[in-house]
Design an enzyme around this catalytic site. Structure first.
Site, PDB file in Angstrom:
ATOM      1  N   SER B 196     -37.287  25.319  73.946  1.00 20.56           N
ATOM      2  CA  SER B 196     -36.854  26.086  72.477  1.00 20.56           C
ATOM      3  C   SER B 196     -38.714  26.345  72.689  1.00 20.56           C
ATOM      4  O   SER B 196     -39.485  26.469  72.875  1.00 20.56           O
ATOM      5  CB  SER B 196     -36.430  24.775  71.138  1.00 20.56           C
ATOM      6  N   HIS B 210     -36.908  33.470  67.553  1.00 21.32           N
ATOM      7  CA  HIS B 210     -36.573  31.817  68.215  1.00 21.32           C
ATOM      8  C   HIS B 210     -35.166  32.417  68.941  1.00 21.32           C
ATOM      9  O   HIS B 210     -34.778  32.781  68.926  1.00 21.32           O
ATOM     10  CB  HIS B 210     -35.895  30.847  67.171  1.00 21.32           C
ATOM     11  N   ARG B 214     -29.934  24.837  76.204  1.00 21.42           N
ATOM     12  CA  ARG B 214     -29.988  22.829  76.225  1.00 21.42           C
ATOM     13  C   ARG B 214     -28.618  23.027  76.946  1.00 21.42           C
ATOM     14  O   ARG B 214     -27.930  23.236  77.112  1.00 21.42           O
ATOM     15  CB  ARG B 214     -30.268  22.200  75.187  1.00 21.42           C
ATOM     16  N   SER B 367     -40.723  10.139  66.039  1.00 25.95           N
ATOM     17  CA  SER B 367     -40.481  11.382  66.426  1.00 25.95           C
ATOM     18  C   SER B 367     -41.727  11.622  66.993  1.00 25.95           C
ATOM     19  O   SER B 367     -42.121  10.864  65.866  1.00 25.95           O
ATOM     20  CB  SER B 367     -39.228  12.596  65.929  1.00 25.95           C
ATOM     21  N   ARG B 368     -41.853  13.079  67.756  1.00 22.42           N
ATOM     22  CA  ARG B 368     -42.857  14.220  67.753  1.00 22.42           C
ATOM     23  C   ARG B 368     -43.197  14.657  66.471  1.00 22.42           C
ATOM     24  O   ARG B 368     -42.934  16.198  66.943  1.00 22.42           O
ATOM     25  CB  ARG B 368     -43.269  14.177  69.280  1.00 22.42           C
ATOM     26  N   GLU B 370     -45.358  16.357  65.605  1.00 28.77           N
ATOM     27  CA  GLU B 370     -45.848  17.865  65.872  1.00 28.77           C
ATOM     28  C   GLU B 370     -44.798  18.666  66.732  1.00 28.77           C
ATOM     29  O   GLU B 370     -45.556  20.002  66.455  1.00 28.77           O
ATOM     30  CB  GLU B 370     -47.656  17.640  66.845  1.00 28.77           C
TER      31      GLU B 370
END
Lengths: 408, 408
Positions: B196, B210, B214, B367-368, B370
């Site tokens: 992404s 954007h 996936r 969750s990450r 950043e």
């Protein structure tokens, strides 16, 4: 309640008036109201059982939300009666101690809005823009905004006064906290009034502040009052932490609370720390204040609770203005301004991701989006993997946000 | 599937290895997965039946989400087998046409990430920061970010490759679109891999873009493939609309689609307009592109679908770079920069309020964050009641966002 007989007479008269925009369809907005997830963080009360309208009201958006519920709501013979009754009462004479709480609360928040706006204009030197808006079928609001002022980047002081109809599933939800809500009603007329405010000063040394106080009431079919409760709070969000400011802000609130109940401040301080929590960041939005909801007759009588709310709201200017005066002209550099912008980004994250009221308002068709989002700062910033320097002032703030302190 | 017998042998070996962090407790993250409201706008497919992990993957956050599900998941003897099997396969030799799709997709998105990052570095003149991250029990990601570059305000190009375990309620949800998902399984090993990207250029004449593609697969207890599907899309968000740019962007995507199925572009263009919609503003986030999910064997075979995904992803650079080259050095004034900042604010609103993947990721402990929020612009702005001038270029953009156009 005062004047139940007069109310019944007026209600009977008003039921004969033509109404518009009433359908027999189930109400999409109302269904959303009742299925929306309440998975956000907060105390057990805050997270699981605050009626959604209350969270909505917390950002001054009860009006559009409730209006939507009302205007698309199921047909109900006397749905407009409460609004029309109150309009009639206002035409008939002045609001006093014997008037219904709805009218007393409306009068009080209008007065407070004027006082606060006037004082903020004095500090800033520029004037607020004032937008008065109304919707058919009763109620409306006044949105006051000062943007790009001398002191304030953006300041919004809003009131809304709403008459609407709760559908059955919303009533069932609310009954969790209010056992006396009409048990078998298919719908219920309600009233909501509140003042909400978010102030974002330019100077990174001057903290952002948020305040909201609100009153909610449901009506019997004859127009008399059924259940009622108050909610609200106020919290401070600095980019640079001055302990003396945090202590002054909390002490002022604590004094207002202690005059009514010594348990209020510790209870509502904790509730605030839990509600205004950016859980994906693992840190509080700011250094807190108080937050509460559902203060009803199970706590204490209406008159004393109204007195408490009045004292809380009146304590806002003495709690905040001395801090603002001290910080608004302090020198700062570009790095400090940038840090403020990054903190503003996290303010946006809380309001758009976690605040149930904002999310609900934005997901409700027809809400007054500009009044809801006046809480967002004029500007904000996001940097990938930004971390404050170890042992810096920025780092100290983050540590306090991660582990809220007792200030008084 | 290739090498099922070898897979079984390896799985049996690997089941004997010690594992950590496996409990018998029900999984909070997984329960959230299954109760999260899907009230956002979108096509009926988009709004009601996209598996939530897919929406999460749409912003590159499948990894942390799924890892959380995995690491706190219910005890399962062979839960790690798929990850360990694939790690073993990678050690044993190169990835080719006979390798499992998991490994082919992983190889493909890694190659594409390198190609795209290299090309964006060429255009910008500055280098990306590259953060490779992994979590125990298999999988991880590579987050590449260029911030405050010469051309880009912020550019994130991320991949994630995840092995996890779906709990029963998530399986039931997914079965709405995938009838062949194991009917009686209490849990199901899965694999997810995606690329992404969000690029925000400095120049207000150069559009934000954007992209996300996936692949998802579930595994039988013996490590062989069970169900699979692809999803993704790409969309353009200009602050100033140049029709020729919109036409070029859409035409490039349409050509990639048409080579595989003439129905793809119109179907997926519509899906995109419906999904990337800021419903509280009554306008699309941008001028669209394509968006789809759940492309499985009910559409066409895996090999041809993978070929379609590859062509879509490969069409990104020819679809976007010519637009960027044309706009990145155009003159602009302060008012135009300010308009871009206001449009950035609405981008933030979509991502934080309506995007199901972002909301789910941020509400998932661990969750990450950043990597999720690298999609937000470096700076954004909100002004109360801002309206573009009648008949201005800004007004034209808003009109198109309110009523999406057919560009090719």
């Amino acid at each position: 309640m005062a004047v139940p007989r007069q109310a019944q007479r007026l209600a009977a008269q008003l039921r004969r008036l033509p109404r518009t925009n009433v359908t027999g369809r189930p109400n999409t907005a109302s269904r959303n109201l009742c299925t929306q997830s309440s998975s956000s963080s907060g105390s057990s009360r805050a997270s699981s059982s605050i009626p959604y309208w209350c969270a909505a009201a917390a950002l001054g958006i009860a009006a559009p939300v409730a209006f939507e519920m009302y205007s698309n709501g199921p047909a109900k013979l006397d749905a407009a009666s409460l609004a029309d009754l109150d309009a009639q009462r206002k035409r008939e004479g002045s609001i006093g101690k014997d008037s219904p709480m709805r009218l007393r609360m409306e009068k009080f928040i209008k007065e407070q809005q004027d006082i606060i706006v006037q004082e903020l204009e004095r500090v800033d030197g520029k004037l607020f823009r004032r937008d008065e808006w109304s919707r058919k079928d009763g109620g409306g609001g006044i949105t006051c905004v000062l943007q790009e002022g001398n002191v304030f980047e953006k300041a919004g002081v809003n009131i809304s006064v709403v008459y609407g109809t709760l559908p059955k599933p919303a009533i069932e939800k609310m009954r969790v906290n209010h056992k006396n809500l009409a048990a078998n009603a298919d719908s219920l007329d309600f009233f909501a009034a509140g003042l909400s405010m978010v102030l974002h000063p330019h100077n990174p040394m001057a903290p952002t502040v948020h305040l909201n106080y609100r009153y909610f009431e449901t009506a019997n079919p004859d127009g008399t009052s059924q259940a009622w409760w108050f909610g609200g709070g106020s919290d401070l969000t600095p980019s640079y932490l001055f302990d003396e400011d945090a202590i002054h802000f909390h002490r002022t609130i604590k004094e207002a609370c202690d005059a009514h109940d010594k348990d209020y401040y510790p209870r509502f301080k904790k509730w605030c720390d839990e509600y205004f929590y950016n859980k994906h960041r693992g840190e509080a939005r700011g250094i807190g204040g108080i937050f509460f909801d559902d203060l009803d007759e199970s706590e204490r009588d209406q008159e004393n609770t109204f007195a408490f709310i009045q004292d809380c709201l009146k304590s806002f200017l003495p709690g905040y203005i001395p801090i603002l005066e001290k910080r608004k002209d302090m020198p700062f550099n570009a790095e400090e301004k940038e840090w403020q912008q990054l903190r503003r980004g996290k303010y946006v994250e809380f309001n758009l991701v976690h605040d149930r009221g904002t999310a609900f308002g934005l997901n409700t068709p027809g809400s007054r989006v500009e009044s809801i989002l006046v809480s967002l700062p004029l500007t904000a910033s996001w940097k990938y993997m930004h971390e404050p320097e170890p042992r810096s002032r920025e780092q100290r703030l983050v540590e306090v946000l991660r582990d809220p302190k007792e200030w008084v």
